[in-house]
Design an enzyme around this catalytic site. Structure first.
Site, PDB file in Angstrom:
ATOM      1  N   ALA F  77      -0.717  -6.087 -42.633  1.00  0.00           N
ATOM      2  CA  ALA F  77      -1.391  -6.607 -43.822  1.00  0.00           C
ATOM      3  C   ALA F  77      -0.481  -7.627 -44.500  1.00  0.00           C
ATOM      4  O   ALA F  77       0.726  -7.399 -44.630  1.00  0.00           O
ATOM      5  CB  ALA F  77      -1.718  -5.470 -44.790  1.00  0.00           C
ATOM      6  N   CYS F  78      -1.048  -8.723 -44.926  1.00  0.00           N
ATOM      7  CA  CYS F  78      -0.282  -9.783 -45.601  1.00  0.00           C
ATOM      8  C   CYS F  78       0.336  -9.243 -46.896  1.00  0.00           C
ATOM      9  O   CYS F  78      -0.380  -8.730 -47.772  1.00  0.00           O
ATOM     10  CB  CYS F  78      -1.203 -10.951 -45.912  1.00  0.00           C
ATOM     11  N   GLY F  79       1.657  -9.378 -47.003  1.00  0.00           N
ATOM     12  CA  GLY F  79       2.365  -8.830 -48.159  1.00  0.00           C
ATOM     13  C   GLY F  79       1.999  -9.492 -49.478  1.00  0.00           C
ATOM     14  O   GLY F  79       1.818  -8.823 -50.490  1.00  0.00           O
ATOM     15  N   CYS F  81      -0.792 -10.981 -50.229  1.00  0.00           N
ATOM     16  CA  CYS F  81      -2.159 -10.571 -50.579  1.00  0.00           C
ATOM     17  C   CYS F  81      -2.141  -9.150 -51.130  1.00  0.00           C
ATOM     18  O   CYS F  81      -2.901  -8.814 -52.045  1.00  0.00           O
ATOM     19  CB  CYS F  81      -3.063 -10.624 -49.346  1.00  0.00           C
ATOM     20  N   THR F  82      -1.281  -8.315 -50.551  1.00  0.00           N
ATOM     21  CA  THR F  82      -1.174  -6.914 -50.955  1.00  0.00           C
ATOM     22  C   THR F  82      -0.680  -6.784 -52.392  1.00  0.00           C
ATOM     23  O   THR F  82      -1.291  -6.087 -53.215  1.00  0.00           O
ATOM     24  CB  THR F  82      -0.221  -6.173 -49.990  1.00  0.00           C
TER      25      THR F  82
END
Lengths: 121, 116, 99, 99, 116, 121
Positions: F77-79, F81-82
């Site tokens: 998961a894109c950090g 974005c997270t």
């Protein structure tokens, strides 16, 4: 001019859709003019209230929601949308002032506003 | 302002299934009865693709039954139907087809418009 | 009744709604916001539709400018800021239709 | 090279991409999924485009059926299930272009 | 399979600003250099609206500068430009305009396509 | 048939977009055929991994992600974005097996797959 109430339905996620930005600017301007603002967060709109969003200097969502709530805006979030997305059904994951309710509260807003605006995807 | 019971237009313009907005529009329409509003659904544009009789209506069946049990009006734009090459007999039961005047009246008579 | 049509993205059914309102003797105006402002761009296949409707068209100044459309608009629009948008919605028009 | 175009929603540029691939002597096929299946519906203004491209068109059976389009398709499509879709992507075609 | 350095096509079809996918496509394109791929950006359809010179490029400026500093190719479809009534001199610096053959080659030569 | 690797980029939210359903079915079918599946969650796609999503009997996202991970699917998961969306940057809010990383890992997937599929909005 008469003070009126603006009802808002926000259907989309923050960061991803410009709706959240525009909603903030419109709500702020309306409150500054003495209007009331009542907001229902629905579908992915409930994501806007999530706490701990990184304070992107351009788009500090948590601060913006807090600022609008402090200025008198009322926020309700759809309960089914909230639990479906894994957020606490008591609102513990949300900015203080955002209440987790249901569609009856959307119907209440609809009955209490002079104008109604939907932020569609 | 004080609470007022209202006629409310649910304007449904989105396609079904690809995104959930169309189905959530049905759910919101039923919610209007919770405060004794008088909701009317109006399908326009690609929204007309969601009232085809042959569609799997499982995601909205309960909402539709409830909506109709309260005598809610389900309307569709004649022009949008034609643009989508849909004949009225392809539609689910109980849909009123509105011409230009009918569409105009819908937007005049309903005080509040919610869009999905 | 004066209706303000808030157009943020998809212009389908816009013409139909405006004509239907006119058929009932009602006034309609259009407010272009967000990606809705592209409808007034000279490259939009629907910009002619907007012109032939002969209604008042407002457009969000910020959204026109950030997209770099200042010199590309082919529809006569009033550029408005958020304060004016609120006045349009709350005072100058009686109803908002969101598209 | 055989390209499979996965079309889930917006068909803009589809024709251009297919023709561009053909101009290089490459084969293209189209797989309609989710709202992409509406492109083969008799009410879609782009269904003719799909017919005149003269390429193989597959459509997701589930997505056609749940939308109730079984009797409304005007494009000759092969209805496929998920298992077949995986075979198309992984074995029968060399590249996937998602639209 | 084993890791392979590749030519990668970033196909950008979405409008800027209304949703963030367009800008995130720029960010993803720069990410490709992190593993020594050779990315190429191709703007088609409404994506061409995001390379207008007059656009406020603040959200993507750093990505664009980085992308160009690695000699990444930024390309646009001639046909899409014409369809949007955009002349090449309205575009940002360093954009190659591709005709049908150029578009075809882009899809042939790039092994992987990411779409935004 | 040769066993191959399918790279996936998922850009949209669960519940709201059918992409999540189709992604699950495609990934499951690919794994059953012996292919590898490597997934990058980007933009609102990171919401798919959120724990405690209500087990809608039709769309139990958490179970589905777990099932795919157990069958060997790799999730990143894109950090940015997270954290932008208020989720824990160590992945504590996500289904076990979903790793919070960055775009270099997307580039890795791009270099390790035979086919690549983007789920666009």
């Amino acid at each position: 001019m008469n003070k009126k109430t603006l009802g808002v339905l926000l259907l989309t996620s923050p960061y991803t859709y410009q709706n959240s930005e525009t909603f903030y600017e419109i709500a702020k301007a309306a409150l500054e003019k003495g209007h009331e603002v009542k907001v229902f967060l629905f579908v992915d709109g409930v994501n806007n209230a999530k706490l701990n969003q990184e304070p992107d200097p351009e788009r500090p969502m948590n601060e913006r929601f807090q600022e609008l709530a402090d200025a008198g805006a009322v926020f309700q979030a759809c309960g089914l949308c909230t639990t479906a997305r894994g957020f606490d059904q008591e609102g513990a994951d949300y900015t203080p002032g955002v209440e987790v309710t249901g569609l009856t509260e959307l119907a209440e807003i609809v009955g209490e506003c002079d104008r109604f605006l939907t932020f569609v995807p | 302002m004080e609470f007022t019971e209202r006629s409310v237009l649910l304007l449904i313009r989105s396609k079904p299934f690809g995104a959930i907005f169309n189905f959530e529009g049905w759910r919101a329409s039923v919610g209007m009865f919770g405060m004794d509003h008088e909701p009317m659904m109006l399908f326009m544009g690609d929204g007309v693709l969601s009232i085809l009789k042959g569609m799997n209506d499982l995601p909205i069946r309960m909402f539709k039954m409830t909506f109709q049990s309260f005598d809610g009006r389900i309307c569709v734009s004649k022009k949008s139907l034609e643009a989508h090459n849909i004949s009225p007999d392809e539609l689910i039961e109980g849909v009123e087809v509105l011409d230009e005047a009918g569409i105009g009246q819908a937007f005049v008579e309903n005080e509040i418009v919610l869009t999905f | 009744m004066k209706a303000l049509i808030w157009l943020s993205s998809d212009c389908s059914s816009l013409e139909e709604i405006v004509q239907a309102l006119k058929s009932q003797g009602q006034e309609a105006a259009i407010l272009l916001v967000q990606d809705g402002v592209f409808m007034a761009d000279k490259g939009c296949p629907h910009s002619d539709e907007l012109k032939t409707l002969k209604v008042k068209v407002y457009a969000s100044k910020k959204h026109v400018e950030e997209r770099g459309l200042g010199d590309r608009l082919v529809v006569d629009v009033d550029l408005v800021d958020y304060s004016r948008i609120v006045d349009l919605m709350m005072d100058e028009y009686d109803k908002v239709i969101s598209l």
